[in-house]
Design a protein around this motif. Structure first.
Motif, PDB file in Angstrom:
ATOM      1  N   LEU A  23       0.836  -1.179   0.000  1.00  0.00           N
ATOM      2  CA  LEU A  23       0.000   0.000   0.000  1.00  0.00           C
ATOM      3  C   LEU A  23       0.877   1.238   0.000  1.00  0.00           C
ATOM      4  CD1 LEU A  23      -2.206  -1.450   2.848  1.00  0.00           C
ATOM      5  CD2 LEU A  23      -2.806  -1.392   0.439  1.00  0.00           C
ATOM      6  N   ILE A  24       0.258   2.373  -0.193  1.00  0.00           N
ATOM      7  CA  ILE A  24       0.971   3.642  -0.115  1.00  0.00           C
ATOM      8  C   ILE A  24       1.183   3.957   1.369  1.00  0.00           C
ATOM      9  CG2 ILE A  24       0.855   6.123  -0.605  1.00  0.00           C
ATOM     10  CD1 ILE A  24       1.019   4.613  -3.187  1.00  0.00           C
ATOM     11  N   ASN A  25       2.446   4.038   1.769  1.00  0.00           N
ATOM     12  CA  ASN A  25       2.771   4.354   3.158  1.00  0.00           C
ATOM     13  C   ASN A  25       2.700   5.873   3.335  1.00  0.00           C
ATOM     14  OD1 ASN A  25       3.960   4.873   5.628  1.00  0.00           O
ATOM     15  ND2 ASN A  25       5.604   3.395   5.358  1.00  0.00           N
ATOM     16  N   LEU A  26       1.758   6.312   4.137  1.00  0.00           N
ATOM     17  CA  LEU A  26       1.557   7.750   4.340  1.00  0.00           C
ATOM     18  C   LEU A  26       2.791   8.438   4.899  1.00  0.00           C
ATOM     19  CD1 LEU A  26      -2.048   7.812   5.849  1.00  0.00           C
ATOM     20  CD2 LEU A  26      -1.345   8.329   3.499  1.00  0.00           C
ATOM     21  N   LEU A  37      -3.584   7.879  -5.526  1.00  0.00           N
ATOM     22  CA  LEU A  37      -4.761   7.489  -4.741  1.00  0.00           C
ATOM     23  C   LEU A  37      -6.014   8.159  -5.299  1.00  0.00           C
ATOM     24  CD1 LEU A  37      -3.168   7.926  -1.217  1.00  0.00           C
ATOM     25  CD2 LEU A  37      -3.753   5.748  -2.314  1.00  0.00           C
ATOM     26  N   PRO A  38      -7.163   7.462  -5.241  1.00  0.00           N
ATOM     27  CA  PRO A  38      -8.406   8.066  -5.732  1.00  0.00           C
ATOM     28  C   PRO A  38      -8.777   9.298  -4.918  1.00  0.00           C
ATOM     29  CG  PRO A  38      -8.836   5.941  -4.650  1.00  0.00           C
ATOM     30  CD  PRO A  38      -7.346   6.121  -4.708  1.00  0.00           C
ATOM     31  N   LYS A  44      -3.996  18.235  -2.330  1.00  0.00           N
ATOM     32  CA  LYS A  44      -4.203  17.367  -1.164  1.00  0.00           C
ATOM     33  C   LYS A  44      -2.919  16.598  -0.843  1.00  0.00           C
ATOM     34  CE  LYS A  44      -9.023  16.965  -0.350  1.00  0.00           C
ATOM     35  NZ  LYS A  44      -9.297  18.297  -0.738  1.00  0.00           N
ATOM     36  N   ALA A  45      -2.210  16.149  -1.875  1.00  0.00           N
ATOM     37  CA  ALA A  45      -0.945  15.444  -1.645  1.00  0.00           C
ATOM     38  C   ALA A  45       0.029  16.346  -0.898  1.00  0.00           C
ATOM     39  CB  ALA A  45      -0.344  14.983  -2.977  1.00  0.00           C
ATOM     40  N   TYR A  75     -11.516   9.610   2.929  1.00  0.00           N
ATOM     41  CA  TYR A  75     -10.857   8.499   3.625  1.00  0.00           C
ATOM     42  C   TYR A  75     -11.411   7.165   3.138  1.00  0.00           C
ATOM     43  CZ  TYR A  75      -9.586   5.075   7.095  1.00  0.00           C
ATOM     44  OH  TYR A  75      -9.123   3.920   7.692  1.00  0.00           O
ATOM     45  N   ASN A  76     -12.729   7.077   2.987  1.00  0.00           N
ATOM     46  CA  ASN A  76     -13.333   5.827   2.530  1.00  0.00           C
ATOM     47  C   ASN A  76     -12.881   5.447   1.122  1.00  0.00           C
ATOM     48  OD1 ASN A  76     -14.713   5.142   4.879  1.00  0.00           O
ATOM     49  ND2 ASN A  76     -16.397   6.512   4.376  1.00  0.00           N
ATOM     50  N   LYS A  77     -12.527   6.447   0.301  1.00  0.00           N
ATOM     51  CA  LYS A  77     -12.021   6.159  -1.049  1.00  0.00           C
ATOM     52  C   LYS A  77     -10.598   5.609  -1.024  1.00  0.00           C
ATOM     53  CE  LYS A  77     -14.494   9.708  -3.685  1.00  0.00           C
ATOM     54  NZ  LYS A  77     -14.289  10.924  -4.500  1.00  0.00           N
ATOM     55  N   VAL A  78      -9.802   6.063  -0.059  1.00  0.00           N
ATOM     56  CA  VAL A  78      -8.373   5.700  -0.064  1.00  0.00           C
ATOM     57  C   VAL A  78      -7.984   4.647   0.961  1.00  0.00           C
ATOM     58  CG1 VAL A  78      -7.709   7.968  -0.952  1.00  0.00           C
ATOM     59  CG2 VAL A  78      -7.631   7.560   1.512  1.00  0.00           C
ATOM     60  N   LYS A  79      -8.867   4.325   1.903  1.00  0.00           N
ATOM     61  CA  LYS A  79      -8.469   3.488   3.039  1.00  0.00           C
ATOM     62  C   LYS A  79      -7.916   2.118   2.622  1.00  0.00           C
ATOM     63  CE  LYS A  79     -13.062   1.637   3.900  1.00  0.00           C
ATOM     64  NZ  LYS A  79     -14.208   1.606   4.794  1.00  0.00           N
TER      65      LYS A  79
END
Length: 85
Positions: A23-26, A37-38, A44-45, A75-79
């Protein structure tokens, strides 16, 4: 035909490896990583990276909602694509 067929096979296999490899590590992601990410564009990035720089590493994926402008819907789009390590 075979050249294009091979190219699309290579592209799709590298995309699936990307998904499988993790996954993408924040806490380590670049702006370019985050923009995959969607729902995450350049602004935002940059907000995510600024937040991380100012407040230290994220301790949980849900901490992304502490970033200005990121709420439940985003959050629900990217979680399913993010993690923290």
């Amino acid at each position: 035909y075979s050249i294009y067929s091979n190219l699309s096979t290579i592209e799709s296999s590298s995309k699936s490896e990307e998904k499988n490899s993790g996954l993408i590590n924040l806490n380590t992601a670049t702006a370019a990583d985050l923009m995959t990410l969607p729902g995450i564009g350049e602004s935002k990035a940059n907000l995510i990276i600024s937040y991380r720089d100012e407040n230290g590493p994220f301790s949980a994926p849900t901490d992304i909602m502490l970033v200005r402008g990121i709420k439940d819907g985003l959050y629900n789009k990217v979680k399913d694509y993010i993690c923290v390590k």
